[in-house]
Design an enzyme around this catalytic site. Sequence first.
Site, PDB file in Angstrom:
ATOM      1  N   SER A   1    -106.440   6.175  37.592  1.00 52.02           N
ATOM      2  CA  SER A   1    -105.231   5.873  38.335  1.00 52.02           C
ATOM      3  C   SER A   1    -104.304   7.077  38.216  1.00 52.02           C
ATOM      4  O   SER A   1    -104.713   8.210  38.476  1.00 52.02           O
ATOM      5  CB  SER A   1    -104.590   4.585  37.785  1.00 52.02           C
ATOM      6  OG  SER A   1    -103.392   4.283  38.441  1.00 52.02           O
TER       7      SER A   1
ATOM      8  N   TYR B   1     -99.486   6.770  48.366  1.00 53.25           N
ATOM      9  CA  TYR B   1    -100.346   7.072  47.218  1.00 53.25           C
ATOM     10  C   TYR B   1    -100.082   6.084  46.087  1.00 53.25           C
ATOM     11  O   TYR B   1    -101.018   5.527  45.498  1.00 53.25           O
ATOM     12  CB  TYR B   1    -100.091   8.501  46.749  1.00 53.25           C
ATOM     13  CG  TYR B   1    -100.821   8.872  45.479  1.00 53.25           C
ATOM     14  CD1 TYR B   1    -102.190   9.126  45.494  1.00 53.25           C
ATOM     15  CD2 TYR B   1    -100.152   8.972  44.266  1.00 53.25           C
ATOM     16  CE1 TYR B   1    -102.869   9.468  44.331  1.00 53.25           C
ATOM     17  CE2 TYR B   1    -100.814   9.313  43.100  1.00 53.25           C
ATOM     18  CZ  TYR B   1    -102.173   9.552  43.135  1.00 53.25           C
ATOM     19  OH  TYR B   1    -102.835   9.881  41.981  1.00 53.25           O
TER      20      TYR B   1
ATOM     21  N   LYS C   1    -102.598   3.289  44.073  1.00 53.61           N
ATOM     22  CA  LYS C   1    -102.797   3.271  42.627  1.00 53.61           C
ATOM     23  C   LYS C   1    -102.277   1.967  42.010  1.00 53.61           C
ATOM     24  O   LYS C   1    -102.856   1.454  41.040  1.00 53.61           O
ATOM     25  CB  LYS C   1    -102.121   4.482  41.978  1.00 53.61           C
ATOM     26  CG  LYS C   1    -102.775   5.804  42.361  1.00 53.61           C
ATOM     27  CD  LYS C   1    -104.278   5.823  42.035  1.00 53.61           C
ATOM     28  CE  LYS C   1    -104.918   7.154  42.323  1.00 53.61           C
ATOM     29  NZ  LYS C   1    -106.377   7.161  42.024  1.00 53.61           N
TER      30      LYS C   1
ATOM     31  N   THR D   1    -104.672  20.672  38.336  1.00 50.49           N
ATOM     32  CA  THR D   1    -105.796  20.559  39.266  1.00 50.49           C
ATOM     33  C   THR D   1    -105.281  20.873  40.667  1.00 50.49           C
ATOM     34  O   THR D   1    -104.135  21.292  40.843  1.00 50.49           O
ATOM     35  CB  THR D   1    -106.376  19.134  39.246  1.00 50.49           C
ATOM     36  OG1 THR D   1    -105.408  18.225  39.826  1.00 50.49           O
ATOM     37  CG2 THR D   1    -106.699  18.676  37.818  1.00 50.49           C
TER      38      THR D   1
END
Length: 280
Positions: A136, A150, A154, A185
Amino acid sequence: MSNETHWLITGCSSGLGRALAEYALDRGNRVAVTARDRATVTGLTERYGDRALALELDVTDPASVAAAVQACEETFGRVDVLVNNAGYGYLAAIEEGEDAAVRALYETNVHGVVTVLKAVLPGMRARRSGRIINVSSFGGLAAFAATGYYHATKFALEGLSESMHAELAPLGIAVTIVEPGGLRTQWAGASMRQSPTRLADYEQTAGKRRDSTLAVSGRQPGDPARAAAAIAAIVDTEAPPLRLLLGSDALAGARARLDRVRGEIDANEALTTSVDLVQA
């Protein structure tokens, strides 16, 4: 778990999925490394030999999921650890969101997870053992401007995971929700999608946060390799937690969120309890 475990991880082309695959492989496990484009993960088979199984897996395509899970079970014999990691972000004020893009987001972040779960769970139930890691986000606990859709995916994943925890624990299958803060990332970089619509009325809220979210890419405080080690550590415990926050930013944010919610609940206690039927 045994010394050699058999993993299936979605979304291994980069980021946390890649880091976790490498961590598990470095420790002697066998891992099905998957991605929509198999070419992005074949390098792991060259590096780790037959302990790494490179598979094409598109979580939005049930046939692709079924084929990948079947290949994993036929090659490894079983899936001990399933990591639902595939997913991405989307930037837009709620009014700015494009219907097709929002539906696609749900197809990957929510429905895709369910598709993979339904393919893997029969084997885990038959063995009465397994570990499920659903990735999550701190954004599954708290919501902000510009990332509402988004967050919605989640929040949905967190609800599904809590119910699964109640359903699967008696069958020997543990479920953990992993909630990373900012990991270094491509989530806020190449992987991020956004609506082309920007309405002037939202520039000081969603607009500013769109820009700040994109600007942080490459400067996030969290290390994916350390996050992978933390996930592997809870996989190896006898009683994995239902939730695992990753990163000091996620920890501070979660505590602040809990304080805000408790404050609102306490402030409205009298009004909340006023709806109860009066007992004679």
